[in-house]
Scaffold this motif. Sequence first.
Motif, short mmCIF file in Angstrom:
data_model
loop_
_atom_site.label_atom_id
_atom_site.label_comp_id
_atom_site.label_asym_id
_atom_site.label_seq_id
_atom_site.Cartn_x
_atom_site.Cartn_y
_atom_site.Cartn_z
N MET A 1 96.74 -45.30 -51.08
CA MET A 1 95.67 -45.76 -50.19
C MET A 1 94.32 -45.60 -50.90
SD MET A 1 94.93 -44.39 -46.32
CE MET A 1 96.62 -44.67 -45.82
N SER A 2 93.52 -46.66 -50.86
CA SER A 2 92.27 -46.51 -51.61
C SER A 2 91.20 -45.86 -50.71
CB SER A 2 91.81 -47.86 -52.15
OG SER A 2 91.11 -48.56 -51.16
N ARG A 3 90.48 -44.97 -51.32
CA ARG A 3 89.46 -44.23 -50.58
C ARG A 3 88.10 -44.64 -51.14
NH1 ARG A 3 93.56 -40.41 -51.84
NH2 ARG A 3 92.40 -39.83 -53.71
N LYS A 4 87.20 -45.10 -50.26
CA LYS A 4 85.89 -45.54 -50.74
C LYS A 4 85.09 -44.34 -51.25
CE LYS A 4 82.06 -48.58 -49.77
NZ LYS A 4 81.48 -49.61 -48.93
N PHE A 5 84.61 -44.44 -52.47
CA PHE A 5 83.80 -43.37 -53.06
C PHE A 5 82.59 -43.13 -52.16
CE2 PHE A 5 81.42 -41.51 -56.75
CZ PHE A 5 82.41 -40.64 -57.16
N CYS A 6 82.25 -41.90 -51.92
CA CYS A 6 81.18 -41.59 -50.97
C CYS A 6 80.26 -40.52 -51.56
CB CYS A 6 81.81 -41.08 -49.66
SG CYS A 6 80.61 -40.66 -48.40
N VAL A 7 79.01 -40.87 -51.73
CA VAL A 7 78.05 -39.90 -52.32
C VAL A 7 76.98 -39.56 -51.29
CG1 VAL A 7 76.34 -39.53 -54.14
CG2 VAL A 7 78.49 -40.70 -54.67
N GLY A 8 76.86 -38.28 -51.02
CA GLY A 8 75.84 -37.80 -50.09
C GLY A 8 74.76 -37.06 -50.86
N GLY A 9 73.53 -37.24 -50.42
CA GLY A 9 72.44 -36.44 -50.97
C GLY A 9 72.10 -35.38 -49.93
N ASN A 10 72.02 -34.14 -50.36
CA ASN A 10 71.63 -33.07 -49.43
C ASN A 10 70.25 -32.61 -49.84
OD1 ASN A 10 71.37 -30.89 -47.79
ND2 ASN A 10 73.08 -29.72 -48.66
N TRP A 11 69.24 -33.12 -49.13
CA TRP A 11 67.86 -32.80 -49.51
C TRP A 11 67.49 -31.37 -49.12
CZ3 TRP A 11 65.15 -37.86 -47.31
CH2 TRP A 11 65.60 -38.97 -48.04
N LYS A 12 68.30 -30.73 -48.31
CA LYS A 12 68.03 -29.37 -47.82
C LYS A 12 66.62 -29.33 -47.19
CE LYS A 12 71.32 -27.67 -51.15
NZ LYS A 12 71.79 -26.59 -51.99
N MET A 13 65.92 -28.19 -47.26
CA MET A 13 64.61 -28.10 -46.62
C MET A 13 63.52 -28.47 -47.63
SD MET A 13 63.14 -25.01 -44.24
CE MET A 13 62.46 -24.03 -45.56
N ASN A 14 63.59 -29.70 -48.09
CA ASN A 14 62.65 -30.18 -49.11
C ASN A 14 62.07 -31.52 -48.68
OD1 ASN A 14 63.02 -28.21 -51.38
ND2 ASN A 14 65.14 -28.91 -51.18
N GLY A 15 60.89 -31.77 -49.17
CA GLY A 15 60.28 -33.08 -48.97
C GLY A 15 59.20 -33.07 -47.89
N ASN A 16 58.33 -34.05 -48.02
CA ASN A 16 57.33 -34.33 -46.98
C ASN A 16 57.27 -35.86 -46.90
OD1 ASN A 16 55.81 -35.24 -49.19
ND2 ASN A 16 54.81 -33.26 -49.43
N LYS A 17 56.39 -36.39 -46.07
CA LYS A 17 56.42 -37.85 -45.87
C LYS A 17 56.23 -38.60 -47.19
CE LYS A 17 54.72 -39.64 -41.94
NZ LYS A 17 53.73 -39.80 -40.83
N ALA A 18 55.29 -38.14 -48.00
CA ALA A 18 55.01 -38.85 -49.25
C ALA A 18 56.23 -38.79 -50.18
CB ALA A 18 53.79 -38.25 -49.92
N GLU A 19 56.82 -37.61 -50.30
CA GLU A 19 57.97 -37.47 -51.21
C GLU A 19 59.19 -38.25 -50.71
OE1 GLU A 19 56.59 -33.07 -52.80
OE2 GLU A 19 58.21 -33.22 -51.33
N ILE A 20 59.37 -38.22 -49.40
CA ILE A 20 60.53 -38.93 -48.83
C ILE A 20 60.34 -40.45 -49.00
CG2 ILE A 20 61.67 -39.46 -46.61
CD1 ILE A 20 61.46 -36.39 -46.07
N ALA A 21 59.11 -40.90 -48.84
CA ALA A 21 58.85 -42.34 -49.04
C ALA A 21 59.20 -42.74 -50.47
CB ALA A 21 57.39 -42.65 -48.73
N GLU A 22 58.89 -41.87 -51.41
CA GLU A 22 59.17 -42.15 -52.82
C GLU A 22 60.68 -42.21 -53.08
OE1 GLU A 22 56.54 -42.93 -54.51
OE2 GLU A 22 57.71 -43.28 -56.35
N ILE A 23 61.41 -41.25 -52.50
CA ILE A 23 62.88 -41.24 -52.68
C ILE A 23 63.47 -42.51 -52.06
CG2 ILE A 23 65.03 -40.04 -52.09
CD1 ILE A 23 63.40 -37.42 -52.00
N CYS A 24 63.00 -42.86 -50.87
CA CYS A 24 63.54 -44.03 -50.17
C CYS A 24 63.22 -45.31 -50.94
CB CYS A 24 63.02 -44.12 -48.75
SG CYS A 24 63.60 -42.76 -47.72
N LYS A 25 62.06 -45.33 -51.58
CA LYS A 25 61.69 -46.49 -52.39
C LYS A 25 62.68 -46.63 -53.55
CE LYS A 25 57.59 -47.86 -54.90
NZ LYS A 25 56.38 -47.26 -55.42
N GLY A 26 63.01 -45.53 -54.18
CA GLY A 26 63.98 -45.55 -55.29
C GLY A 26 65.34 -46.03 -54.82
#
Length: 247
Positions: A1-26
């Motif tokens: 059975m094929s399993r779709k590869f799944c990658v999660g990012g765990n940002w933990k307690m990091n980031g603010n609006k500016a940093e998150i906007a930058e990550i989302c842009k990437g």
Amino acid sequence: MSRKFCVGGNWKMNGNKAEIAEICKGLTAGPLDPNTEVVVGCPAPYLSYARGLLPASVGVAGQNCFKVAKGAYTGEISPAMLKDIGADWVIIGHSERRQIFNESDELIADKTAHALAEGLKVIACIGETLQERESGQTEAVVFRQTKALANVIKDWTNVVVAYEPVWAIGTGKTATPQQAQEVHAALRKWFTENVSADVAASVRIQYGGSVTAANCRELASQPDIDGFLVGGASLKPEFIQIVNARQ
Ligand code: 3PY
């Protein structure tokens, strides 16, 4: 059975609006392998903000939730609230929750059952400490943690298991591909013997613990590693390379 590869990012307690906007842009620019499911675990106050900035193909996860829908639980967040602000996943039982906040196998199982019942998908984390590994208890510990989950989960379709050896979290130490594969294969065997052959074949088991662009490809080539839960590197541009580890 094929399993779709799944990658999660765990940002933990990091980031603010500016940093998150930058990550989302990437992440929006990618390119992201269309054969990989991508999810980012965002701090609760920014979930809605991140959801609004990310392409629909990238899932958004809370990093914790409580085991009931509402009530007098100051500081807690319910799965219904996570869903209401646009999250479709939740990470439960991360070793930082188990160790710093003393979450038990039973509480983690209760949270998982409730999150699933409320329609969230769950990344359920398990893993042994260094002391447990060195005293030969790795399998006993991850089987005990998985059993607590199996006691309450009737349908594993919306569950991804993240095997994260505690000694590899935030330490820069990664399990070797062989060490990780060995535990993933043992877990799959455990599923065959204790849940069902179908679940063993279909459940996705991510590896987590200091995954980087430099080590992801060899880990991704192991037959029982179905993706990653990524800590620090998920805040950096190299996360894209990790998402694309199978390309
Ligand atoms: C890490 O890689 O540090 C993690 O905790 C991933 O969840």
